[in-house]
Design a protein around this motif. Structure first.
Motif, PDB file in Angstrom:
ATOM      1  N   GLY A 203      26.239 -16.596   5.858  1.00 42.94           N
ATOM      2  CA  GLY A 203      26.354 -17.036   4.479  1.00 42.94           C
ATOM      3  C   GLY A 203      26.128 -18.515   4.268  1.00 42.94           C
ATOM      4  N   VAL A 204      25.571 -19.204   5.268  1.00 45.86           N
ATOM      5  CA  VAL A 204      25.342 -20.652   5.174  1.00 45.86           C
ATOM      6  C   VAL A 204      23.840 -20.900   5.064  1.00 45.86           C
ATOM      7  CG1 VAL A 204      25.706 -22.893   6.242  1.00 45.86           C
ATOM      8  CG2 VAL A 204      27.394 -21.070   6.564  1.00 45.86           C
ATOM      9  N   ASN A 205      23.442 -21.669   4.048  1.00 48.28           N
ATOM     10  CA  ASN A 205      22.051 -22.108   3.903  1.00 48.28           C
ATOM     11  C   ASN A 205      21.968 -23.553   4.380  1.00 48.28           C
ATOM     12  OD1 ASN A 205      20.603 -19.849   2.296  1.00 48.28           O
ATOM     13  ND2 ASN A 205      22.511 -20.168   1.168  1.00 48.28           N
ATOM     14  N   TYR A 206      21.175 -23.809   5.420  1.00 49.85           N
ATOM     15  CA  TYR A 206      21.098 -25.124   6.054  1.00 49.85           C
ATOM     16  C   TYR A 206      19.906 -25.911   5.517  1.00 49.85           C
ATOM     17  CZ  TYR A 206      24.467 -23.369   9.484  1.00 49.85           C
ATOM     18  OH  TYR A 206      25.577 -22.854  10.092  1.00 49.85           O
ATOM     19  N   PHE A 207      20.148 -27.215   5.301  1.00 53.75           N
ATOM     20  CA  PHE A 207      19.093 -28.140   4.872  1.00 53.75           C
ATOM     21  C   PHE A 207      19.265 -29.461   5.624  1.00 53.75           C
ATOM     22  CE2 PHE A 207      20.003 -25.321   1.310  1.00 53.75           C
ATOM     23  CZ  PHE A 207      18.738 -24.856   0.981  1.00 53.75           C
ATOM     24  N   GLN A 208      18.162 -30.039   6.048  1.00 49.15           N
ATOM     25  CA  GLN A 208      18.213 -31.327   6.748  1.00 49.15           C
ATOM     26  C   GLN A 208      18.399 -32.465   5.747  1.00 49.15           C
ATOM     27  OE1 GLN A 208      14.527 -31.358   9.024  1.00 49.15           O
ATOM     28  NE2 GLN A 208      15.666 -30.900  10.914  1.00 49.15           N
ATOM     29  N   ILE A 209      19.399 -33.316   6.010  1.00 54.32           N
ATOM     30  CA  ILE A 209      19.683 -34.478   5.150  1.00 54.32           C
ATOM     31  C   ILE A 209      19.996 -35.674   6.032  1.00 54.32           C
ATOM     32  CG2 ILE A 209      20.600 -33.026   3.283  1.00 54.32           C
ATOM     33  CD1 ILE A 209      23.425 -33.893   4.232  1.00 54.32           C
ATOM     34  N   PHE A 210      20.191 -36.826   5.410  1.00 56.79           N
ATOM     35  CA  PHE A 210      20.681 -38.014   6.125  1.00 56.79           C
ATOM     36  C   PHE A 210      21.476 -38.853   5.134  1.00 56.79           C
ATOM     37  CE2 PHE A 210      16.419 -38.862   4.567  1.00 56.79           C
ATOM     38  CZ  PHE A 210      16.513 -40.103   3.955  1.00 56.79           C
ATOM     39  N   ASN A 211      22.363 -39.677   5.678  1.00 53.17           N
ATOM     40  CA  ASN A 211      23.217 -40.520   4.840  1.00 53.17           C
ATOM     41  C   ASN A 211      22.630 -41.918   4.734  1.00 53.17           C
ATOM     42  OD1 ASN A 211      23.668 -41.517   7.361  1.00 53.17           O
ATOM     43  ND2 ASN A 211      25.826 -40.901   7.482  1.00 53.17           N
TER      44      ASN A 211
ATOM     45  N   LEU B 144      23.122 -30.156   5.927  1.00 53.56           N
ATOM     46  CA  LEU B 144      23.920 -29.762   4.775  1.00 53.56           C
ATOM     47  C   LEU B 144      23.995 -28.237   4.748  1.00 53.56           C
ATOM     48  CD1 LEU B 144      25.323 -30.328   1.984  1.00 53.56           C
ATOM     49  CD2 LEU B 144      23.037 -30.054   0.975  1.00 53.56           C
ATOM     50  N   GLY B 145      25.218 -27.716   4.686  1.00 52.05           N
ATOM     51  CA  GLY B 145      25.401 -26.269   4.610  1.00 52.05           C
ATOM     52  C   GLY B 145      25.957 -25.872   3.252  1.00 52.05           C
ATOM     53  N   VAL B 146      25.166 -25.123   2.480  1.00 52.35           N
ATOM     54  CA  VAL B 146      25.605 -24.648   1.167  1.00 52.35           C
ATOM     55  C   VAL B 146      26.212 -23.260   1.370  1.00 52.35           C
ATOM     56  CG1 VAL B 146      24.935 -24.154  -1.201  1.00 52.35           C
ATOM     57  CG2 VAL B 146      23.738 -25.950   0.081  1.00 52.35           C
ATOM     58  N   THR B 147      27.524 -23.127   1.090  1.00 56.28           N
ATOM     59  CA  THR B 147      28.237 -21.874   1.324  1.00 56.28           C
ATOM     60  C   THR B 147      28.922 -21.417   0.041  1.00 56.28           C
ATOM     61  OG1 THR B 147      30.365 -22.841   1.944  1.00 56.28           O
ATOM     62  CG2 THR B 147      28.683 -22.699   3.671  1.00 56.28           C
ATOM     63  N   ASN B 148      29.564 -20.256   0.128  1.00 59.51           N
ATOM     64  CA  ASN B 148      30.275 -19.721  -1.026  1.00 59.51           C
ATOM     65  C   ASN B 148      31.588 -20.449  -1.294  1.00 59.51           C
ATOM     66  OD1 ASN B 148      31.724 -18.815   1.179  1.00 59.51           O
ATOM     67  ND2 ASN B 148      31.045 -16.695   0.968  1.00 59.51           N
TER      68      ASN B 148
ATOM     69  N   TYR C  28      27.248 -30.950   8.777  1.00 60.55           N
ATOM     70  CA  TYR C  28      27.204 -30.704  10.216  1.00 60.55           C
ATOM     71  C   TYR C  28      26.454 -31.835  10.905  1.00 60.55           C
ATOM     72  CZ  TYR C  28      28.154 -25.853   8.757  1.00 60.55           C
ATOM     73  OH  TYR C  28      28.683 -24.730   8.191  1.00 60.55           O
ATOM     74  N   GLU C  29      26.806 -32.067  12.155  1.00 62.62           N
ATOM     75  CA  GLU C  29      26.020 -32.978  12.983  1.00 62.62           C
ATOM     76  C   GLU C  29      24.697 -32.319  13.346  1.00 62.62           C
ATOM     77  OE1 GLU C  29      29.372 -35.637  15.278  1.00 62.62           O
ATOM     78  OE2 GLU C  29      28.723 -33.767  16.207  1.00 62.62           O
ATOM     79  N   ASN C  30      23.744 -33.125  13.735  1.00 67.81           N
ATOM     80  CA  ASN C  30      22.397 -32.615  13.980  1.00 67.81           C
ATOM     81  C   ASN C  30      22.362 -31.627  15.141  1.00 67.81           C
ATOM     82  OD1 ASN C  30      19.605 -32.519  13.436  1.00 67.81           O
ATOM     83  ND2 ASN C  30      19.188 -33.899  15.150  1.00 67.81           N
ATOM     84  N   GLU C  31      23.240 -31.786  16.147  1.00 68.81           N
ATOM     85  CA  GLU C  31      23.224 -30.927  17.326  1.00 68.81           C
ATOM     86  C   GLU C  31      24.192 -29.754  17.225  1.00 68.81           C
ATOM     87  OE1 GLU C  31      23.975 -34.138  17.451  1.00 68.81           O
ATOM     88  OE2 GLU C  31      22.065 -35.037  18.107  1.00 68.81           O
ATOM     89  N   ASN C  32      24.960 -29.691  16.154  1.00 69.66           N
ATOM     90  CA  ASN C  32      25.992 -28.657  16.068  1.00 69.66           C
ATOM     91  C   ASN C  32      25.982 -28.036  14.671  1.00 69.66           C
ATOM     92  OD1 ASN C  32      28.232 -27.050  16.172  1.00 69.66           O
ATOM     93  ND2 ASN C  32      29.661 -28.656  16.791  1.00 69.66           N
ATOM     94  N   LYS C  33      25.422 -26.817  14.591  1.00 66.16           N
ATOM     95  CA  LYS C  33      25.388 -26.101  13.318  1.00 66.16           C
ATOM     96  C   LYS C  33      26.508 -25.069  13.208  1.00 66.16           C
ATOM     97  CE  LYS C  33      21.277 -24.974  11.730  1.00 66.16           C
ATOM     98  NZ  LYS C  33      19.905 -24.410  11.659  1.00 66.16           N
ATOM     99  N   LEU C  34      27.403 -25.053  14.212  1.00 68.84           N
ATOM    100  CA  LEU C  34      28.512 -24.114  14.169  1.00 68.84           C
ATOM    101  C   LEU C  34      29.744 -24.706  13.498  1.00 68.84           C
ATOM    102  CD1 LEU C  34      28.537 -22.288  17.644  1.00 68.84           C
ATOM    103  CD2 LEU C  34      27.838 -21.398  15.436  1.00 68.84           C
TER     104      LEU C  34
ATOM    105  N   PHE D 111      34.233 -40.945   5.441  1.00 68.48           N
ATOM    106  CA  PHE D 111      33.920 -40.436   6.776  1.00 68.48           C
ATOM    107  C   PHE D 111      32.461 -40.002   6.854  1.00 68.48           C
ATOM    108  CE2 PHE D 111      33.728 -36.932   9.861  1.00 68.48           C
ATOM    109  CZ  PHE D 111      34.221 -37.580  10.981  1.00 68.48           C
ATOM    110  N   PHE D 112      31.944 -39.400   5.779  1.00 68.82           N
ATOM    111  CA  PHE D 112      30.543 -38.998   5.752  1.00 68.82           C
ATOM    112  C   PHE D 112      29.618 -40.209   5.863  1.00 68.82           C
ATOM    113  CE2 PHE D 112      26.751 -38.526   3.041  1.00 68.82           C
ATOM    114  CZ  PHE D 112      26.068 -37.570   3.765  1.00 68.82           C
ATOM    115  N   GLU D 113      29.969 -41.291   5.207  1.00 68.39           N
ATOM    116  CA  GLU D 113      29.113 -42.477   5.253  1.00 68.39           C
ATOM    117  C   GLU D 113      29.061 -43.078   6.648  1.00 68.39           C
ATOM    118  OE1 GLU D 113      27.225 -43.356   2.913  1.00 68.39           O
ATOM    119  OE2 GLU D 113      28.024 -42.098   1.300  1.00 68.39           O
ATOM    120  N   GLU D 114      30.116 -42.845   7.440  1.00 69.51           N
ATOM    121  CA  GLU D 114      30.165 -43.426   8.777  1.00 69.51           C
ATOM    122  C   GLU D 114      29.531 -42.538   9.837  1.00 69.51           C
ATOM    123  OE1 GLU D 114      31.080 -46.450   9.468  1.00 69.51           O
ATOM    124  OE2 GLU D 114      31.542 -46.793   7.335  1.00 69.51           O
TER     125      GLU D 114
END
Length: 679
Positions: free
Chosen positions: A211-219, A227-231, A237-243, A675-678
């Protein structure tokens, strides 16, 4: 001028819609809107929960896009103009709890097919042990209950049931995987297709990537992120970890979403917090991100409001339909159980019948052998009797010769002495002949006694056969298939039966002693006096029975004589007709199976299912842990993917999807934005 003007036929375009289990083709009006096409598809497949789905297509640059329902189909610039225009009918948004929100079976089925395909394509990560469990539910949904008799080895090995990543990770053949799947598949017996698909979705919705739609983003620091768009909200998520997400912003904290070029601005409910800003790497994805965010946010808020009349009506209909199916399933289960019991009883009776027929055949053969032995002994006795008569005749002749010699020897003393000497010799010869005759007579008597013993053995064999028939008939009358109607009494043809077999009533009385009642002995004597002595060779005491009389006669004998030894009788054809063990299956299951008490019991059973769910989940987790420990020995560590390693670390920490969500949304909105900005 005509009063009726024919409506002009507008230009139409061919459209091809591919669902997860069918392909639909329509001729769509050129000016039709996306909503009209979407409604046409939903009406065709009978779907009412339309808010989860959409029409997906690939634009001219091969990016994923969703058809805008408020615009005309052909006016949307990203749609390719080739013929026919192709769309995929897919789930666009996911529910929070499939068991509570998905009402229609068609909705559940479409979600099941789409999630299953995503797992097999490895778009959704699924651990090996869960993959095997999900495969068993998929097999149950496709083939129904496991039947060991009709199951063919290799059936599941040829099915696409497991992700290739799981197969490559272990030193196991497809046959070994099939055996593992079959064990769980057999446990799902009695589960219908919609129940199996729902259990599949319950497990799949707990997977981290479902149920997660993933998109590549950067801060602002240009760190590559997902970026995971969920219900439930937006995950980062970090680039190496989509779990495992690092932070989460629930939809309840988001007030507004907008984008300018590649920049996304998300305004939070907390006005004291700064805006949450990120940048997408592909401009064409911004519209898709915004569309998914708006749709998920609307459904999130809709779930927390009372259901609309349409949803309430669908849930009521679904509940009634579920109750009706449970009642029908309960009826079928009971009918099946009754039929199986009848079939088992029938098979047991048929087996016993075969055994009885075999024993009767063996008894007949033994009886025939005893009759042959008796005939042979009778022939030997006759030969011995004839030899004894011949010896007696020779003795008589010798005695006459002695008398003649005695009369003739009178002339002289010498002749007298000579005659006396001859007389003594003749007497000696005669004595020897008489002794030989006596010996032969004794042998004949012994042979007669042997013949009598053989006849007694023959009678005992026939008595045993009669007792065996009594037992067989008694058991058959006690079985469910035995009849209770009356049977005509057998006819006894006694004739000169006792004398024909070489026995008199006195002999029978002395042989059977206290085993015979006085009335029975008196009857035997009367029969002997009435009929007279007509010899004791050649005839037998016969019992003439019809097939229909055999059962009642044996019962009468067992009840009336209570263990008496009967004389020899001739047994008619003992083969049992085909209709003797016929079962009326329809009458066995024709009574009413559901009463008011059954309805109350069924309602209580439905209530208990909710309490049993937690215990079932715990048992399922224990089974998964046990299975994982069993296959860990066959794991190839070199073939483990990064997601496998991340999942192992997550399990080692004791985290799951929902505990991680609770962790990453802790703290204030401002602290999470910082935290996201860092990152």
């Amino acid at each position: 001028m005509s009063l009726f003007r024919r409506k002009k036929t507008g230009k139409v375009i061919p459209v091809k819609i591919s669902t997860m289990d069918a392909e639909l083709e329509f001729s769509l009006d050129y000016k039709a809107t996306g909503q009209e096409l979407f409604d046409l598809v939903c009406r065709t497949i009978g779907l009412r929960e339309t808010w989860y789905f959409g029409l997906q297509f690939q634009d001219c640059k091969n990016y994923i896009a969703w058809l805008k329902l408020d615009k005309k189909v052909m006016d949307q610039p990203d749609i390719l103009s080739h013929s026919p225009v192709q769309f995929l009918f897919l789930a666009k948004f996911y529910p929070e709890d499939v068991s509570e929100e998905l009402v229609q079976e068609i909705t559940q089925h479409l979600f099941f097919l789409q999630v299953k395909q995503s797992i097999l394509n490895m778009d959704i990560y699924c651990p090996p042990e869960a993959s095997v469990l999900l495969a068993s539910y998929a097999v149950q949904a496709k083939y129904g209950d496991y039947d060991e008799a009709s199951y063919q080895p290799g059936l599941l090995a040829n099915e696409d049931l497991l992700p290739q990543r799981v197969i490559d990770q272990y030193k196991m053949t497809r046959e070994m995987w099939e055996e593992r799947i079959k064990v769980w598949y057999a446990d799902h017996r009695g589960m219908s297709r919609d129940e199996a698909e729902m259990e599949y979705l319950k497990i799949a919705q707990d997977l981290d990537m479902c149920g997660v739609n993933y998109f590549q983003i950067f801060n602002k620091k240009e760190s590559d992120l997902w970026l995971g768009v969920t219900n439930l909200g937006l995950n980062i998520y970090e680039n190496e970890n989509k779990l495992t997400p690092k932070i989460m912003f629930p939809w309840s904290e988001i007030r507004n979403i907008s984008f300018d070029d590649k920049k996304f601005i998300i305004k939070t409910v907390d006005k004291s917090s700064s805006n949450f800003t990120f940048y997408s790497k592909k401009l064409r994805m911004n519209k898709l991100i915004l569309d998914l965010c708006i749709g998920n946010h609307d459904l999130f808020m809709k779930r927390r409001k009372p259901d609309t009349m349409e949803v309430q009506q669908m849930k009521a209909q679904a509940k009634e339909e579920k109750l009706r199916r449970q009642i029908e399933r309960s009826k079928l289960a009971r009918e099946k159980q009754l039929r199986e019991e009848v079939e088992r009883e029938k098979a047991a009776l048929e087996t016993r019948l075969i055994q009885y027929q075999e024993e009767v055949r063996q008894a007949k053969e033994a009886l025939q052998r005893s009759e042959e032995s008796a005939e042979l002994l009778a022939e030997k006795s006759m030969v011995a009797h004839q030899e004894a008569m011949l010896l007696q005749q020779k003795a008589s002749e010798a005695e006459a010769e002695v008398q003649r010699i005695k009369v003739s020897v009178i002339k002289t003393e010498e002749e007298r002495q000579h005659m006396e000497r001859k007389s003594r010799e003749s007497e000696l010869v005669m004595r020897r002949i008489l002794e030989d005759a006596e010996r032969r007579k004794n042998e004949a008597e012994n042979l007669r006694l042997e013949v009598q013993q053989a006849r007694e053995a023959e009678k005992e064999a026939k008595n045993k056969l009669l007792e065996f028939l009594n037992i067989s008939v008694t058991e058959m009358k006690g079985s469910p298939t035995g009849g209770s109607g009356g049977t005509p009494a057998p006819s006894w043809n006694t004739g000169n039966s006792w004398q024909r077999n070489g026995y008199s009533p006195g002999d029978m009385e002395r042989r059977q002693g206290s085993n015979l009642s006085p009335e029975f002995i008196h009857e035997l004597r009367n029969q002997s006096f009435d009929q007279g002595n007509q010899g004791h060779h050649g005839n037998q005491f016969s019992l003439h029975l019809q097939n229909e009389e055999l059962t009642q006669s044996a019962l009468d004998i067992s009840n009336g004589f209570n263990g008496r030894h009967l004389s020899h009788f001739s047994v008619p054809n003992l083969s049992i007709p085909a209709y003797a063990h016929r079962f009326d299956l329809s009458s066995s299951v024709s009574h009413e199976l559901m009463t008011e008490n059954d309805m109350e019991a069924l309602s209580l059973e439905i209530e208990r299912e909710r309490w049993q769910y937690l215990e079932k989940s715990k048992t399922l987790q224990d089974q998964l842990i046990t299975f994982k420990s069993e296959i860990d020995e066959l794991k190839v560590d070199e073939n483990m993917s990064e997601l496998d390693k991340l999942h192992s670390e997550q399990q080692h920490l004791g985290d799951n999807k929902y505990s991680t969500i609770q962790k990453v949304k802790r703290g204030s909105t401002q602290s999470r934005v910082a935290f996201f900005e860092e990152l």
